[in-house]
Write an enzyme that holds these catalytic residues in place. Structure first.
Site, short mmCIF file in Angstrom:
data_model
loop_
_atom_site.label_atom_id
_atom_site.label_comp_id
_atom_site.label_asym_id
_atom_site.label_seq_id
_atom_site.Cartn_x
_atom_site.Cartn_y
_atom_site.Cartn_z
N ASP A 372 3.65 1.09 -5.68
CA ASP A 372 2.36 1.67 -5.39
C ASP A 372 2.38 3.17 -5.66
O ASP A 372 3.32 3.87 -5.28
CB ASP A 372 2.02 1.41 -3.91
CG ASP A 372 0.71 2.02 -3.49
OD1 ASP A 372 -0.34 1.58 -3.97
OD2 ASP A 372 0.75 2.96 -2.67
N GLU A 409 2.62 1.46 -10.76
CA GLU A 409 1.22 1.87 -10.76
C GLU A 409 1.28 3.36 -11.12
O GLU A 409 1.54 4.21 -10.27
CB GLU A 409 0.58 1.67 -9.38
CG GLU A 409 -0.90 2.02 -9.38
CD GLU A 409 -1.54 1.90 -7.99
OE1 GLU A 409 -2.70 1.50 -7.91
OE2 GLU A 409 -0.85 2.23 -6.99
#
Length: 736
Positions: A372, A409
């Site tokens: 993330d 990401e």
């Protein structure tokens, strides 16, 4: 007496906080030793026995001998708190001696005579400079805890570590190691996947509940699940009432971790943190038994301790200035949008991250990670972007992690966008946000998107080729947990997030969606037919594209969140999968299942290298007429042909043909794909197919028929085919 000094011997001091029998083995007494600085966290102390001679042989065999070690470079006093394992009531506070129990910046102690199961926390005190947040009266969670118990003490929440961990016998101990090119990733939320009563599982909302859905995933064709955060987090960290439903809203998604080595106990059947470990392992084992890999969404960019106003739960109270990025005034540098940023390239934090990843691979059986806001991991302690971030390099080159999937990401919450430029070291794949945006804009009929979409559909060479990466490093997706579902992309022009209680300020504003004429649900059959076709268009392009496709859970059955593009606080039917949708959207389920099978059937859709201009063409571009593609700004139509036989010959010459073997028999037929995103019908003339061959229609998004793997029908009449507005058609060459 409670809170009175009970013992002062050999430099150790401990205070009686409750009944000491709660932590002692039957008939035993506490025994202290200096302990060892490694490993960090709690461990069995057997490994240190030989260094202290034969005297400890008897003690080494005693099940109650444990070593505790914690890092703190700034603390001047550290205490170990032992608690009743069942109730969490504090029993003893053992103050470590700085001369005896400190090696460098690691505090450690060995305690014998304890029960076979322990519950503990740390307390730390130190200087009160602006960069420190020592709270000597607060119990702090061990960052290295493998199991955590949440405890409410008045208005304060604490997390206690539990040890030892349960054993587990794996039925499928050998990792699958599926090649990246063959992956079909399915992003899901463990709780939300089965929490709705319509899931009909015996343990809804749990790891075990997900394991009960293995056959569904296998039937759909999924071979990798990407689990939204399963680490321990505070479900009640966000409490407010929804202005729409008046229900209490909570942290549902879990992107605020407290224990990065601890599986979330709420996702176990009875909420027991130790049982959660084996329930997680059981789930992984069940998925592996079905040939499905497990990828974890890991949040290593920040923690749930939040901003300066957040709670002191663990790292902040142990060594705030090491664990977090800070300025010189004691403020957090926030690149996560959640109040703090982990100081990922500090050696201590870097080592912690590596140990976390290794643990989830070696002890919990996972096959890969999606990071993330991974761009945060590329910043130094001052927030500057590093050209060669040590932590990213170490993860990529770590020998234990050599076979696991690494997916970034590649952006953060402060504008750093590294899609295509993320430091890769030949390993890192990326969530391709450019694919998502370009395909959405293409399918809604936006002008000027043909050239960009062609690049996305062929693997995004413009992003990845220069850094030595390949199409398989592009994780292609049209939807993910963050944003509209596939059904909502074609039903809403605007986000509808009022139910989150933030006056619709939260969530992305630019969704590149199109409601097909009416905002929200419609009774108009023409609009509903177009919406269904547009969903099939996006699914078709996703699974025809070079790279690795990722499907959002529920998109295959038309799941809607009623226009809410940020359901992070909706732990309710809005955030859960409604399995009744599978019956009402059976056509879409069968179409999606067929697309996945079609992709796995054709090697030309799963290339390892980019297309080149030299030699025999493996791809040729066309327009409404053969060999006449229109990449201009006004074009909304394009066709291309994948020459499967050419690819097969090249792979045979290179000796790599066997690498493409898969469970189903491979097909090397040519494929011709035509797409029309103009609102009027357009007639395409396919190129000559070849002697002894005929084109057959195998995918037609306007009729919704599942893709065909073999066919004797659907031959194209008179060499031309008409595509209605907003439509994709795929032809395949077959011998007649």
């Amino acid at each position: 007496m409670p809170n009175e000094l009970l013992h002062d011997q050999s430099l150790w001091k401990f205070r009686l906080l409750g009944d000491p029998r709660a932590v002692l083995a039957d008939g035993d007494e506490l025994r202290f030793h200096r302990g060892r600085p490694t490993p960090w966290g709690a461990s069995h102390a057997w490994h240190g026995a030989l260094n202290r001679g034969a005297q400890l042989v008897e003690e080494v065999n005693h099940q109650g001998l444990y070593n505790f070690a914690v890092f703190s470079s700034s603390a001047t006093r550290v205490s170990l708190i032992l608690m009743n394992p069942e109730t969490g009531v504090e029993a003893l506070q053992i103050q470590l001696d700085e001369r005896l129990n400190r090696t460098g910046s690691v505090w450690h102690i060995e305690v014998g005579g304890l029960r076979s199961n322990i519950r503990y926390a740390w307390r730390a005190d130190g200087p009160r400079e602006p960069i420190h947040r020592f709270s000597p009266a607060h119990n702090l969670a061990d960052p290295y805890a493998r199991a955590m118990m949440r405890t409410q003490r008045g208005e304060r929440v604490e997390y206690h570590a539990l040890f030892p961990l349960p054993d587990f016998r794996w039925r499928h101990p050998v990792p699958i190691r599926r090649p990246m090119r063959d992956l079909v990733i399915y992003e899901l939320h463990v709780r939300g996947f089965t929490m709705d009563p319509s899931s009909c599982v015996t343990a809804p909302g749990t790891y075990a509940g997900l394991a009960e859905k293995v056959e569904y995933l296998k039937d759909l064709g999924i071979n990798a699940v990407e689990l939204m955060p399963v680490h321990e987090f505070d479900h009640d960290s966000y409490l407010r009432r929804s202005p729409v439903s008046d229900e209490i809203l909570r942290n549902f998604w879990g992107y605020d971790p407290i224990g990065l080595l601890s599986p979330n106990a709420r996702y176990s059947v009875d909420g027991n943190p130790l049982e959660a470990i084996n329930e997680f392992r059981y789930m992984v084992d069940a998925l592996h038994g079905a040939g499905i890999e497990v990828i974890l969404d890991v949040v290593l960019n920040h923690t749930g301790e939040g901003s300066l106003a957040g709670p002191t739960l663990s790292m902040r109270g142990l060594d705030n200035s090491v664990w977090y990025m800070m300025d010189g005034h004691g403020n957090y540098r926030d690149y996560s949008g959640c109040g703090n940023s982990l100081n990922c390239n500090h050696p201590v934090v870097r080592d912690f991250i590596l140990n976390c990843l290794r643990y989830w691979v070696t002890e919990m059986g996972v096959d890969g990670f999606r990071f993330d806001l991974a761009a945060v991991l590329g910043r130094d302690s001052n927030g500057a972007v590093l050209p060669n971030p040590p932590v990213l390099e170490e993860i990529a080159l770590d020998p234990i992690l050599a076979d696991v999937k690494l997916i970034a990401e590649a952006w953060d919450a402060r504008g750093l966008y590294q899609v295509g430029s993320f430091p890769s070291y030949g390993r890192w794949a990326e969530w391709n946000g450019r694919f998502r945006d370009d395909i959405r804009r293409l399918v809604r009929g936006e002008a000027g998107m043909i050239a960009g979409a062609a690049t996305r559909l062929t693997g995004s060479a413009d992003l990845y080729e220069s850094s030595g990466r390949r199409p398989l490093h592009s994780i292609n997706f049209v939807t993910a947990h963050d944003g509209f579902t596939l059904a909502d992309l074609v039903c809403y022009n605007q986000k509808h997030n009022l139910a989150n209680g933030e006056n619709n300020r939260d969530g992305a504003n630019d969704n590149y969606s199109w409601n097909c004429g009416i905002e929200g649900p419609s009774d108009d059959p023409t609009i509903n037919e177009l919406r269904q076709r547009q969903q099939r268009n996006m699914l078709t392009l996703l699974f025809l594209a070079q790279g690795v496709p990722m499907l959002l859970a529920g998109d295959e059955i038309g799941r809607s969140t009623r226009g809410n593009n940020n359901t992070w606080c909706q732990d309710n039917p809005l955030g859960w999968i409604n399995w009744k949708d599978r019956d009402t959207n059976r056509v879409q389920f069968e179409f999606t299942r067929g697309l996945i099978a079609f992709r796995q059937h054709h090697a030309a859709l799963r290339r390892e290298s980019f297309f080149t201009d030299g030699g025999e063409k493996e791809i040729s571009w066309h327009g409404v007429l053969p060999e006449q593609p229109d990449f201009g700004a006004g074009s909304r139509c394009l066709a291309w042909r994948l020459h499967g036989d050419v690819l097969k010959r090249r792979l045979r010459r290179e000796g790599r043909i066997n690498a493409y073997r898969c469970e189903s028999s491979l097909c090397w037929n040519d494929l011709y794909v035509a797409m029309n995103f103009w609102h009027q019908p357009v007639t395409f003339t396919p190129p000559e197919v070849g002697e002894g061959l005929l084109w057959h229609v195998v995918i037609h998004t306007a009729d919704g028929t599942p893709p065909l793997l073999k066919t004797e029908e659907g031959r194209v009449p008179e060499g031309a085919i008409e595509l209605p507005g907003y439509c994709v058609v795929v032809l395949e060459s077959f011998a007649h």
